[in-house]
Design a protein around this motif. Structure first.
Motif, PDB file in Angstrom:
ATOM      1  N   ALA A  21       1.126  -9.274  19.435  1.00 48.63           N
ATOM      2  CA  ALA A  21      -0.163  -9.644  18.836  1.00 48.63           C
ATOM      3  C   ALA A  21      -0.454  -8.783  17.612  1.00 48.63           C
ATOM      4  CB  ALA A  21      -1.280  -9.512  19.864  1.00 48.63           C
ATOM      5  N   TYR A  22      -0.159  -7.477  17.704  1.00 47.55           N
ATOM      6  CA  TYR A  22      -0.352  -6.586  16.556  1.00 47.55           C
ATOM      7  C   TYR A  22       0.535  -7.024  15.394  1.00 47.55           C
ATOM      8  CZ  TYR A  22       0.017  -2.585  13.490  1.00 47.55           C
ATOM      9  OH  TYR A  22       0.033  -1.789  12.372  1.00 47.55           O
ATOM     10  N   ASN A  23       1.827  -7.289  15.663  1.00 47.42           N
ATOM     11  CA  ASN A  23       2.761  -7.686  14.606  1.00 47.42           C
ATOM     12  C   ASN A  23       2.334  -8.985  13.938  1.00 47.42           C
ATOM     13  OD1 ASN A  23       4.301  -5.437  15.126  1.00 47.42           O
ATOM     14  ND2 ASN A  23       5.936  -6.542  16.175  1.00 47.42           N
ATOM     15  N   ARG A  24       1.872  -9.955  14.734  1.00 50.09           N
ATOM     16  CA  ARG A  24       1.441 -11.236  14.162  1.00 50.09           C
ATOM     17  C   ARG A  24       0.260 -11.044  13.220  1.00 50.09           C
ATOM     18  NH1 ARG A  24       3.386 -13.261  19.126  1.00 50.09           N
ATOM     19  NH2 ARG A  24       1.449 -12.868  20.249  1.00 50.09           N
ATOM     20  N   GLN A  25      -0.626 -10.112  13.537  1.00 48.63           N
ATOM     21  CA  GLN A  25      -1.767  -9.838  12.668  1.00 48.63           C
ATOM     22  C   GLN A  25      -1.362  -8.980  11.471  1.00 48.63           C
ATOM     23  OE1 GLN A  25      -4.788 -11.163  12.868  1.00 48.63           O
ATOM     24  NE2 GLN A  25      -5.349 -10.106  11.000  1.00 48.63           N
ATOM     25  N   ALA A  26      -0.528  -7.977  11.703  1.00 52.73           N
ATOM     26  CA  ALA A  26      -0.164  -7.022  10.640  1.00 52.73           C
ATOM     27  C   ALA A  26       0.666  -7.655   9.538  1.00 52.73           C
ATOM     28  CB  ALA A  26       0.600  -5.846  11.253  1.00 52.73           C
ATOM     29  N   ILE A  27       1.437  -8.680   9.850  1.00 52.64           N
ATOM     30  CA  ILE A  27       2.333  -9.270   8.857  1.00 52.64           C
ATOM     31  C   ILE A  27       1.607 -10.150   7.845  1.00 52.64           C
ATOM     32  CG2 ILE A  27       2.971 -11.377  10.094  1.00 52.64           C
ATOM     33  CD1 ILE A  27       5.875 -10.797   9.253  1.00 52.64           C
ATOM     34  N   ILE A  28       0.418 -10.618   8.179  1.00 54.50           N
ATOM     35  CA  ILE A  28      -0.318 -11.542   7.308  1.00 54.50           C
ATOM     36  C   ILE A  28      -0.645 -10.855   5.983  1.00 54.50           C
ATOM     37  CG2 ILE A  28      -2.412 -12.951   7.057  1.00 54.50           C
ATOM     38  CD1 ILE A  28      -0.397 -13.886   9.226  1.00 54.50           C
ATOM     39  N   GLY A  29      -0.327 -11.530   4.890  1.00 57.89           N
ATOM     40  CA  GLY A  29      -0.618 -11.015   3.558  1.00 57.89           C
ATOM     41  C   GLY A  29       0.602 -11.065   2.663  1.00 57.89           C
ATOM     42  N   LYS A  30       0.480 -10.463   1.512  1.00 59.86           N
ATOM     43  CA  LYS A  30       1.558 -10.457   0.524  1.00 59.86           C
ATOM     44  C   LYS A  30       2.227  -9.089   0.509  1.00 59.86           C
ATOM     45  CE  LYS A  30       2.511 -11.938  -4.187  1.00 59.86           C
ATOM     46  NZ  LYS A  30       1.926 -12.477  -5.420  1.00 59.86           N
ATOM     47  N   TRP A  31       3.550  -9.094   0.500  1.00 55.28           N
ATOM     48  CA  TRP A  31       4.353  -7.871   0.548  1.00 55.28           C
ATOM     49  C   TRP A  31       5.352  -7.873  -0.601  1.00 55.28           C
ATOM     50  CZ3 TRP A  31       3.483  -4.418   4.548  1.00 55.28           C
ATOM     51  CH2 TRP A  31       2.707  -4.886   5.604  1.00 55.28           C
ATOM     52  N   VAL A  32       5.631  -6.686  -1.147  1.00 56.23           N
ATOM     53  CA  VAL A  32       6.612  -6.550  -2.223  1.00 56.23           C
ATOM     54  C   VAL A  32       7.700  -5.573  -1.782  1.00 56.23           C
ATOM     55  CG1 VAL A  32       5.297  -4.750  -3.423  1.00 56.23           C
ATOM     56  CG2 VAL A  32       6.969  -6.102  -4.697  1.00 56.23           C
TER      57      VAL A  32
END
Length: 132
Positions: free
Chosen positions: A34-45
């Motif tokens: 659940a933490y990983n599913r929330q933490a991954i949301i967004g833009k990463w470089v």
């Protein structure tokens, strides 16, 4: 008297069926997923990439970006070219899975680390930093 005894027995039975036996405790793997599913949301470089066969990070000239959306889709792009794409992803407690690739996923204080897993790609690591 018989009626009172029946009511008392029923009350004791109902009281003994209450929660508190610990079965409702969250599973650590489910919590991490659940933490990983929330933490991954967004833009990463990706600012750093490990050369094949090592875990030493070095700066690379071309920065690629990943953007993960809440609906299970993502977009990737290479900044210095017109190459980009979209797809679906899933995340659990240890893996990020796309249609063709699987990564072991972990998070540091300011980055997401992806380690390639599987067939021909094992051994490469990538660090992505949240794009702001």
């Amino acid at each position: 008297m018989k009626r009172l005894f029946t009511i008392m027995v029923a009350a004791v039975c109902l009281a003994s069926c209450g929660g508190g036996d610990g079965d409702d405790a969250p599973n650590p793997a489910e919590q991490k997923a659940a933490y990983n599913r929330q933490a991954i949301i967004g833009k990463w470089v990706n600012r750093y990439s490990a050369p094949e066969g090592t875990n030493d990070f070095k700066e690379v000239a071309d920065h690629d970006t990943l953007q993960f959306f809440t609906d299970g889709t993502y977009r990737w792009a290479y900044e210095k070219s017109a190459i980009s794409g979209t797809g679906n992803y899933s995340v659990d407690d240890v893996y990020l899975k796309t249609r063709t690739l699987v990564y072991y996923i972990s998070f540091g204080s300011d980055y997401m680390k992806l380690d390639e897993v599987g067939f021909r790609l094992s051994g490469k690591s990538y660090r992505y930093y949240r794009f702001q």
